[in-house]
Motif scaffolding. Structure first.
Motif, short mmCIF file in Angstrom:
data_model
loop_
_atom_site.label_atom_id
_atom_site.label_comp_id
_atom_site.label_asym_id
_atom_site.label_seq_id
_atom_site.Cartn_x
_atom_site.Cartn_y
_atom_site.Cartn_z
N PRO A 60 0.90 -0.78 -0.20
CA PRO A 60 -0.06 -0.24 -0.11
C PRO A 60 0.96 1.06 0.06
CG PRO A 60 -1.03 -2.04 1.71
CD PRO A 60 0.63 -1.96 0.93
N MET A 61 1.50 1.26 0.71
CA MET A 61 2.86 2.53 0.87
C MET A 61 3.04 2.78 -0.41
SD MET A 61 6.19 3.55 3.51
CE MET A 61 7.08 2.28 2.87
N TYR A 62 3.85 2.08 -0.91
CA TYR A 62 4.54 2.31 -2.90
C TYR A 62 3.27 2.31 -4.02
CZ TYR A 62 8.49 0.60 0.18
OH TYR A 62 9.54 0.28 1.48
N LEU A 63 1.61 1.55 -3.63
CA LEU A 63 0.71 2.04 -4.56
C LEU A 63 0.38 3.70 -4.09
CD1 LEU A 63 -0.67 -1.44 -3.78
CD2 LEU A 63 0.97 -1.26 -5.60
N PHE A 64 0.15 4.25 -3.12
CA PHE A 64 0.25 5.40 -3.13
C PHE A 64 0.83 6.47 -3.78
CE2 PHE A 64 -2.33 3.51 0.37
CZ PHE A 64 -3.33 4.62 0.40
N LEU A 65 2.55 6.36 -3.04
CA LEU A 65 3.41 6.33 -3.73
C LEU A 65 3.54 6.84 -5.65
CD1 LEU A 65 6.26 8.25 -3.56
CD2 LEU A 65 7.25 6.26 -2.79
N ALA A 66 3.20 4.93 -6.03
CA ALA A 66 3.39 5.86 -6.87
C ALA A 66 1.40 6.45 -7.98
CB ALA A 66 3.13 4.09 -7.88
N MET A 67 0.48 6.75 -6.65
CA MET A 67 -0.11 7.19 -7.18
C MET A 67 0.27 8.58 -7.21
SD MET A 67 -3.40 5.57 -5.14
CE MET A 67 -4.07 3.92 -5.44
N ALA A 119 -4.32 9.56 2.43
CA ALA A 119 -4.61 8.32 2.61
C ALA A 119 -2.55 7.46 3.26
CB ALA A 119 -4.74 7.72 0.74
N MET A 120 -1.47 8.46 2.70
CA MET A 120 -0.42 8.06 2.76
C MET A 120 -0.69 8.46 4.66
SD MET A 120 2.33 9.02 0.04
CE MET A 120 3.40 8.74 0.13
N ALA A 121 -1.33 8.77 5.12
CA ALA A 121 -1.17 8.83 6.58
C ALA A 121 -1.91 8.44 7.15
CB ALA A 121 -1.49 10.75 6.80
N MET A 122 -2.57 8.15 6.29
CA MET A 122 -3.61 6.94 7.37
C MET A 122 -2.60 5.58 6.96
SD MET A 122 -6.34 8.52 8.24
CE MET A 122 -7.13 7.24 8.97
N ASP A 123 -2.57 5.03 6.54
CA ASP A 123 -1.62 3.58 5.47
C ASP A 123 -1.26 3.98 7.28
OD1 ASP A 123 -0.58 0.95 4.28
OD2 ASP A 123 0.97 3.23 4.63
N HIS A 134 -2.88 -3.82 9.28
CA HIS A 134 -2.68 -3.57 8.68
C HIS A 134 -2.78 -4.00 7.70
CE1 HIS A 134 -0.07 -1.66 6.18
NE2 HIS A 134 -0.40 -0.98 5.83
N ALA A 135 -2.29 -5.47 7.57
CA ALA A 135 -2.52 -6.54 6.10
C ALA A 135 -3.65 -6.71 5.98
CB ALA A 135 -1.85 -7.52 6.26
N THR A 136 -4.85 -6.57 7.03
CA THR A 136 -6.33 -7.05 6.63
C THR A 136 -6.98 -5.83 5.74
OG1 THR A 136 -6.60 -6.86 9.13
CG2 THR A 136 -5.92 -9.02 8.26
N ILE A 137 -6.09 -4.76 6.24
CA ILE A 137 -7.20 -3.47 6.51
C ILE A 137 -7.01 -2.60 4.52
CG2 ILE A 137 -7.41 -1.51 6.81
CD1 ILE A 137 -7.22 -2.70 9.96
N PHE A 138 -5.09 -2.73 4.70
CA PHE A 138 -4.71 -1.94 3.87
C PHE A 138 -4.62 -2.94 2.34
CE2 PHE A 138 -4.63 1.78 5.88
CZ PHE A 138 -5.25 2.64 4.59
N THR A 139 -6.05 -3.26 2.37
CA THR A 139 -5.48 -4.24 0.88
C THR A 139 -5.66 -3.69 0.12
OG1 THR A 139 -8.56 -5.21 0.58
CG2 THR A 139 -7.30 -6.53 2.09
N SER A 220 -4.03 12.15 12.37
CA SER A 220 -2.35 10.94 11.85
C SER A 220 -1.74 11.07 12.42
CB SER A 220 -3.39 10.78 10.77
OG SER A 220 -4.93 10.08 10.55
N TYR A 221 -0.97 12.10 12.13
CA TYR A 221 -0.13 12.52 13.55
C TYR A 221 0.66 12.20 14.65
CZ TYR A 221 2.63 11.61 8.02
OH TYR A 221 2.90 11.23 7.52
#
Length: 316
Positions: A60-67, A119-123, A134-139, A220-221
Motif C-alpha cells: 500500500p505505501m508504495y502503491l500510494f507513492l505511485a499514485m 491516504a498515506m498518512a492513514m496507512d 494493517h495487512a487485513t485493512i489496507f488490501t 493521524s500524525y
C-alpha cells in the motif's frame, strides 16, 4: 467578441500575461522552471518504473507513492508547456474553453494529491498504531477504492467551478488574465458581474478538500507521535519514526506552499502581484520536483533499487 458598455460578452479567447511585472525576465525564469519540470518528470517516472517492476514494492505505501508520482507528472504537465509558450515563444492566447479545461485539470490534480497524502498518512497510522491489522485493512482492493474515491471527489467538486463561470458570468471587463496559467480566482475576477457565489464555492472546495485533509492528516500524525514516543526501546522509536519522516516532509512542503499561496492570493493586498504568481507557480512545480527526491533519499527500498539501476549502467 461582442463589446457592450466597455465589457466583453462571452469572450472566446483569453490572454495570459505570464508573470506581470517580470515580463522582461520571463525568458530566463522559464529556464529553471523547465529544468524543474524535466527533473520532476524523470524522478517520478523512475519511481513509477521501480514500483511497477519490483514485486516487493507492491505494498500500500508504495502503491500510494505511485499514485502520487503519476499525479505530480500530470499536474506539472498541465501548466508548464503553456507557461513556456508564454515565456519563450510569445504565445499568450488561449481559448476560453481550453482555459476552463486547464483550470479543471489543475484543481482536480491538486485535490487528488491532497487525497493521496491523506491516504498515506492513514496507512502509516494503521501500520504504527495497529500493525497486526494493517495487512487485513489496507488490501490492494482498498487501495484501488481509495484511488478511485479521491479522483472522483476532486473531479466532481471541481466541475461546478466550470459551470458557475460558464453559465453565470457573461460579461467581462477584460480578456487579459494576470497569471501564467488558468487559475480559478484569476478568471473569476475578470467578470463584470456579481462573483460572490463563485468565490464562496471556491472557498468551499478548498476547505472540503485541502482543509478537511489537513485536519485528518494532522490528527493521524499526532496519534502516530503519541504511539511512537510511548515505545519502550529507543531503537524501536527511531525505526517507527523513520518510516514516517519522508511522508512528513512531503506533507509539509505541499501544504505550507498551498496555504501560503492561498492566503497571499486572497489577503496579501500589499504584496506585489508577481510574488503571488511566482508562489502559485512554485506551489505546482516544487512538490513534483521534491517528492521523488525525498522518497528516493528516505526510503531504503527505493534508494537501493535506484543505486542498482545506475550501478549496473556504470559497470556495463
Amino acid at each position: 467578441m461582442l463589446r457592450l458598455n466597455g465589457t466583453v460578452f462571452m469572450p472566446s479567447v483569453l490572454t495570459l500575461l505570464g508573470i506581470p511585472g517580470l515580463e522582461s525576465v520571463q525568458f530566463w525564469i522559464g529556464i529553471p522552471f523547465s529544468a524543474m519540470y524535466i527533473i520532476a518528470v524523470f524522478g517520478n517516472s523512475l519511481i513509477l518504473v521501480i514500483i511497477k517492476t519490483e514485486c516487493s514494492l507492491h505494498e500500500p505505501m508504495y502503491l500510494f507513492l505511485a499514485m502520487l508520482g503519476a499525479t505530480d507528472i500530470a499536474l506539472s504537465t498541465c501548466i508548464l508547456p503553456k507557461m513556456l509558450g508564454i515565456f519563450w515563444f510569445h504565445m499568450p492566447q488561449i481559448y476560453f474553453d481550453v482555459c476552463l479545461l486547464q483550470m479543471w485539470f489543475i484543481h482536480t490534480f491538486q485535490g487528488i494529491e491532497s487525497g493521496v497524502l491523506l491516504a498515506m498518512a492513514m496507512d502509516r497510522y494503521v501500520a504504527i498504531c495497529d500493525p497486526l491489522r494493517h495487512a487485513t485493512i489496507f488490501t490492494n482492493q482498498l487501495v484501488t477504492q481509495i484511488g478511485v474515491a479521491v479522483t472522483l471527489r476532486s473531479a466532481l467538486l471541481a466541475v461546478p467551478c466550470l459551470i458557475l463561470i460558464k453559465c453565470r458570468l457573461k460579461f467581462y471587463w477584460t480578456t487579459v488574465v494576470s497569471h501564467s496559467y488558468c487559475e480559478h480566482m484569476a478568471i473569476v475576477k475578470l467578470a463584470a458581474e456579481d462573483i460572490r457565489v463563485n468565490k464562496i464555492y471556491g472557498l468551499f472546495v478548498a476547505f472540503s478538500i485541502l482543509g478537511i485533509d489537513i485536519i485528518f492528516i494532522t490528527l493521524s500524525y499526532i496519534r502516530i507521535f503519541i504511539t511512537v514516543f510511548s515505545l519502550p526501546q529507543k531503537e524501536a522509536r527511531l525505526k517507527a519514526f523513520n518510516t514516517c519522516i519522508a511522508h512528513i516532509c512531503v506533507f509539509l512542503e505541499f501544504y505550507l506552499l498551498a496555504f501560503f499561496s492561498f492566503f497571499t492570493h486572497r489577503f496579501g493586498f500589499h504584496i506585489p502581484s508577481y510574488i503571488h504568481i511566482l508562489l502559485s507557480n512554485l506551489y505546482l512545480l516544487v512538490p513534483p520536483l521534491l517528492n521523488p527526491i525525498v522518497y528516493g533519499v528516505k526510503t531504503k527500498q527505493i534508494r537501493d533499487r535506484v543505486s542498482k539501476i545506475f550501478h549496473s549502467k556504470d559497470t556495463s
